[in-house]
Design a protein around this motif. Structure first.
Motif, short mmCIF file in Angstrom:
data_model
loop_
_atom_site.label_atom_id
_atom_site.label_comp_id
_atom_site.label_asym_id
_atom_site.label_seq_id
_atom_site.Cartn_x
_atom_site.Cartn_y
_atom_site.Cartn_z
N ASP A 76 0.83 -1.21 0.00
CA ASP A 76 0.00 0.00 0.00
C ASP A 76 0.86 1.25 0.00
O ASP A 76 0.57 2.23 -0.70
CB ASP A 76 -0.93 0.02 1.21
N THR A 77 1.94 1.23 0.78
CA THR A 77 2.85 2.38 0.84
C THR A 77 3.53 2.59 -0.50
O THR A 77 3.63 3.73 -0.98
CB THR A 77 3.90 2.16 1.95
N LEU A 78 4.00 1.51 -1.12
CA LEU A 78 4.66 1.63 -2.42
C LEU A 78 3.68 2.14 -3.48
O LEU A 78 4.04 2.98 -4.31
CB LEU A 78 5.25 0.29 -2.84
N GLU A 79 2.44 1.68 -3.45
CA GLU A 79 1.45 2.16 -4.41
C GLU A 79 1.18 3.64 -4.21
O GLU A 79 1.05 4.39 -5.19
CB GLU A 79 0.16 1.35 -4.30
N ALA A 80 1.10 4.09 -2.97
CA ALA A 80 0.90 5.51 -2.70
C ALA A 80 2.08 6.33 -3.21
O ALA A 80 1.90 7.41 -3.79
CB ALA A 80 0.70 5.75 -1.20
N ALA A 98 8.44 -3.41 -9.37
CA ALA A 98 7.84 -2.18 -9.92
C ALA A 98 6.79 -2.53 -10.96
O ALA A 98 5.69 -1.95 -10.97
CB ALA A 98 8.94 -1.31 -10.54
N GLU A 99 7.09 -3.49 -11.81
CA GLU A 99 6.13 -3.90 -12.84
C GLU A 99 4.87 -4.51 -12.21
O GLU A 99 3.75 -4.22 -12.64
CB GLU A 99 6.78 -4.89 -13.80
N GLU A 100 5.05 -5.34 -11.18
CA GLU A 100 3.90 -5.93 -10.50
C GLU A 100 3.01 -4.85 -9.89
O GLU A 100 1.78 -4.91 -9.97
CB GLU A 100 4.36 -6.88 -9.39
N LEU A 101 3.64 -3.86 -9.25
CA LEU A 101 2.87 -2.78 -8.63
C LEU A 101 2.11 -1.97 -9.68
O LEU A 101 0.93 -1.64 -9.50
CB LEU A 101 3.80 -1.88 -7.83
N LEU A 102 2.77 -1.65 -10.77
CA LEU A 102 2.12 -0.88 -11.84
C LEU A 102 0.99 -1.69 -12.48
O LEU A 102 -0.08 -1.14 -12.77
CB LEU A 102 3.16 -0.47 -12.88
N ASN A 103 1.21 -2.98 -12.67
CA ASN A 103 0.15 -3.83 -13.23
C ASN A 103 -1.03 -3.93 -12.29
O ASN A 103 -2.19 -4.00 -12.73
CB ASN A 103 0.70 -5.21 -13.58
N GLU A 104 -0.78 -3.94 -10.98
CA GLU A 104 -1.88 -3.97 -10.01
C GLU A 104 -2.68 -2.67 -10.08
O GLU A 104 -3.92 -2.69 -10.03
CB GLU A 104 -1.32 -4.18 -8.59
#
Length: 150
Positions: free
Chosen positions: A72-76, A105-111
């Motif tokens: 959640d922190t990384l997504e924010a 990073a790719e996983e977070l962006l894809n999410e």
């Protein structure tokens, strides 16, 4: 299963030691007796409690929650970063600025894309760019009107 049996065995040893202490003809207020009780019964009880807690997943729940909080922190941070970069980001930019592996990073962006906060665009050279539509048009929020206003 080993943690469960080990925890139960240590708790039984601790209980056995406490019962023995209560039945013994010793000065219960003496410092030496208290130290012996702490070592003989307290340490096995502590170890047994720890093993039982691990068996029933106390540590896993905490670890899972910690991982959710990290994501959640990384997504924010990605959303803040996208705002600073005009609503467009690449995997390399996210990986470099957040100091995470490119796969993370790719996983977070894809999410974020899966949750429809971003959409993917591609340049003529084949570079994947994640576009955050809401962030690209954030400056328009001052001109917003009600849905029924014409």
């Amino acid at each position: 299963m080993g943690k469960l049996l080990g925890g139960m065995a240590l708790m039984a040893v601790s209980l056995f030691m406490v019962v023995g202490f209560l039945r013994a003809d010793v000065d219960r207020a003496a410092l030496g007796t208290m130290v012996a009780l702490l070592i003989g019964a307290g340490l096995p009880a502590a170890g047994g409690s720890w093993l039982l807690a691990r068996h029933f997943g106390v540590g896993r729940r905490i670890g899972r929650r910690r991982e959710e909080l990290r994501r959640d922190t990384l997504e924010a941070e990605i959303l803040k970063m996208a705002e600073r970069h005009g609503g467009r980001l690449t995997t390399v930019e996210v990986a470099a600025e957040l100091a995470v592996p490119a796969t993370t990073a790719e996983e977070l962006l894809n999410e974020l894309m899966r949750r429809e906060l971003a959409e993917i665009e591609i340049t003529d050279s084949g570079l994947l760019v994640y576009a955050f539509h809401d962030l690209r048009h954030l400056s328009e929020k001052e001109t917003a009107r009600g849905l029924l206003e014409q």
